[in-house]
Design a protein around this motif. Structure first.
Motif, short mmCIF file in Angstrom:
data_model
loop_
_atom_site.label_atom_id
_atom_site.label_comp_id
_atom_site.label_asym_id
_atom_site.label_seq_id
_atom_site.Cartn_x
_atom_site.Cartn_y
_atom_site.Cartn_z
N LYS A 14 -6.86 9.54 -10.45
CA LYS A 14 -7.10 8.10 -10.41
C LYS A 14 -6.28 7.46 -9.29
N LYS A 15 -6.74 6.29 -8.86
CA LYS A 15 -6.06 5.60 -7.76
C LYS A 15 -4.66 5.19 -8.20
N SER A 16 -3.71 5.51 -7.36
CA SER A 16 -2.31 5.20 -7.65
C SER A 16 -1.85 4.01 -6.80
N LYS A 17 -0.61 3.58 -7.04
CA LYS A 17 -0.05 2.49 -6.24
C LYS A 17 0.07 2.89 -4.77
N GLU A 18 0.41 4.16 -4.54
CA GLU A 18 0.51 4.65 -3.17
C GLU A 18 -0.84 4.62 -2.47
N ARG A 53 -3.28 2.52 -3.07
CA ARG A 53 -3.65 1.14 -2.76
C ARG A 53 -2.98 0.64 -1.49
N ALA A 54 -1.86 1.24 -1.14
CA ALA A 54 -1.15 0.84 0.08
C ALA A 54 -1.81 1.40 1.34
N LEU A 55 -2.65 2.42 1.17
CA LEU A 55 -3.33 3.02 2.33
C LEU A 55 -4.50 2.16 2.78
N GLN A 56 -4.89 2.34 4.03
CA GLN A 56 -5.93 1.49 4.61
C GLN A 56 -7.27 1.67 3.90
N ASP A 57 -7.60 2.92 3.53
CA ASP A 57 -8.87 3.18 2.85
C ASP A 57 -8.72 3.22 1.34
N ARG A 100 -8.07 11.26 -2.18
CA ARG A 100 -8.54 11.65 -3.51
C ARG A 100 -9.84 12.45 -3.43
N ALA A 101 -10.70 12.14 -2.46
CA ALA A 101 -11.96 12.88 -2.30
C ALA A 101 -11.69 14.33 -1.94
#
Length: 279
Positions: free
Chosen positions: A148-152, A154-158, A164-165
């Motif tokens: 799942k999407k983490s806080k780290e 969300r900080a990335l551009q994409d 994750r893919a």
């Protein structure tokens, strides 16, 4: 049909033999459409010819004969009107009834079939090798879903999408089954077609199989307990040989489901679209 679905589900050895392809000698949708169009056009021509002949018959009885000029004008106007009617009918009937659906299908084909075909290749090569050797780590990785999407992320551009893919397994829901599900939906328009339902049913079967494979690998690695009665074994932890046997059965069942999906997807596919290969 039920007979074709039964043929598509026939069990085969672990090496997976391809299913029998559909009979291409049956009339295609394009052929049926052109046949119907030719009949409609012939009918218009017959009616138009009859009307033209009737228009140039002199009135009988007390009606006065028309002048040559009047005849010429009437005939010219009638022929122009008949031509416009026939041309309009041809243009309308030459457009496929599912033109909007066809355009959507071609877009979905270009977008999703590469992932589906790549997933099939992975299934019969990498996943087969992992299962035949009871490589539990490889099996777990092959069927793993991305985190799942983490806080780290969300900080990335994409938003961490690429990261994750890359962690999605070669035959996971995120990488392959979701594409199969979306592609199945492209064969429906205002209502869900029987073809879409059949294809989605095979996708659901594959989801259960992938989840079962992943769970078995985690049990073998000691990362998860056998609670819940996996494969009907009960709460007692099965041996690795039992898990290996069950995985081989799941693999064959999954191969049948994948081939049944491909069989349904290829049937009636427009000629300009290349049919997907069986396992």
């Amino acid at each position: 049909s039920k007979l074709k679905q039964a043929q598509a589900r026939q069990a085969y050895p672990l090496s997976i033999a391809p299913l029998k392809a559909p009979n291409h000698n049956k009339p295609t949708q394009l052929y049926a459409c052109m046949k119907m169009l030719s009949k409609a056009l012939f009918g218009f021509l017959v009616v138009s010819f009859s009307c033209v002949v009737g228009a140039f018959q002199l009135p009988s009885g007390s009606d006065a004969p028309r002048s040559a000029t009047t005849h010429h004008v009437d005939r010219k106007d009638f022929l122009a009107t008949s031509a416009s009617v026939i041309t309009g009918a041809v243009l309308v009937n030459s457009q496929p009834a599912n033109a909007r659906g066809r355009a959507t299908l071609e877009q979905a084909y270009d977008r999703y079939t590469p992932r589906i075909v790549e997933g099939g290749q992975f299934y019969k090569s990498d996943l087969y090798a992992a299962i035949s050797k009871s490589n539990w780590k490889a099996i777990q990785a092959a069927t793993a879903e991305p985190p799942k999407k983490s806080k780290e992320d969300r900080a990335l551009q994409d938003g961490g999408f690429a990261k994750r893919a890359a962690l999605a397994g070669g035959f996971s829901n995120a990488r392959v089954l979701s594409a199969m599900d979306l592609y199945a939906g492209s064969f429906s328009d205002s209502s869900i077609s029987a073809k879409t339902k059949a294809m989605k049913a095979e996708v659901e079967t594959l989801r259960e199989i992938v989840e079962g494979m992943n769970k078995a690998a985690k049990i073998a690695l000691g990362e998860e307990s056998a609670g819940g009665g996996l494969f009907g074994i009960g709460s007692k932890k099965p041996s690795t040989s039992e898990l290996a046997k069950q995985l081989q059965e799941l693999y064959i069942k999954g191969g049948n489901a994948y081939n049944a999906y491909i069989f349904a997807a290829n049937e009636g596919l427009p000629l300009q679209l290349k049919k997907m290969p069986f396992l």
